[in-house]
Enzyme design. Sequence first.
Site, PDB file in Angstrom:
ATOM      1  CG  LEU A  81      -1.654   1.143   1.415  1.00 57.99           C
ATOM      2  CD1 LEU A  81      -3.010   1.331   0.172  1.00 57.99           C
ATOM      3  CD2 LEU A  81      -2.450   1.347   2.714  1.00 57.99           C
ATOM      4  CG  ASP A  82       3.259   4.885  -2.942  1.00 60.47           C
ATOM      5  OD1 ASP A  82       3.153   5.059  -1.585  1.00 60.47           O
ATOM      6  OD2 ASP A  82       3.615   4.707  -4.191  1.00 60.47           O
ATOM      7  CB  THR A  83      -0.138   5.817   2.506  1.00 60.84           C
ATOM      8  OG1 THR A  83       1.595   6.492   2.518  1.00 60.84           O
ATOM      9  CG2 THR A  83      -0.346   5.107   3.134  1.00 60.84           C
TER      10      THR A  83
END
Length: 265
Positions: free
Chosen positions: A172-174
């Site tokens: 998950l790339d915030t």
Amino acid sequence: MVVYIDILIIENFFVNLFLLLVTMKVLRYKYGKSIYFAAIVGAFYTVVLFLQSSILTSLPIKLLVVLLMNLISTKSFKLQNLIKSSVTFIIISFTLCGFCFAFSIMDNQYSIFKSFEINNYSIKYLLISIMILYIVVVRITDYLRERALIKNFIYEIEIFDEKNTLSIKGLLDTGNALREPVTNLPCIIIENDLLSGLKVPSNELFYIPYSTIGEEGNLKGFKSEKVRIKGEGKEWKTVEVIICSCKNKLSKENEFNALLSRGVI
């Protein structure tokens, strides 16, 4: 007195690395593998003492070496941060020297009527061993903390088509807010090699514009029949997303093969 240069350089490497690590921890500055190179630079500067050069051993040159070591460690070109880390490094060095001198007095007779000479320093290697132990513990804890942080952002992904199912892990790339502009659907970026087994509908392709630092363009994507994701300790969740391909390897350690934009969660 016989001095072995190789032993001297190795000892100073560990001392410099210890001082740099303590400095970065005290100031809470981020550092990378370059901190080892900075310690090597400081260790080899010790050889200058044997050249008997008044210029190379002068105070301004010593301060420049300290500035260089901190610059290499932090990779920060902000003068304020560089001065702050260098001053902290010097203060910690003086404190360590004070401890070393105090221990040396225990092993050597001292008189106010005679000059003080260090002929025996049995605790030297104990101090170096403590420094090495601290370095090892710091690196292990940093590694475990990094792995634990990554694990919290790792998701299992299942992508279905008419015949096949692709199971991979994604990070998950915030900071990634990539969406297809027409449908406003979030995107999952997957390594191109893994998509070869899926049937990609040629008449339903999407082109998603993207922009990063120094690069911009369009990603080719498609909408799969069904996509499910599952986080650590959570239930499977069906999501509606656009699958995009990527030529680059996303993880050197192969911990994940996809990137999820924050809109997927």
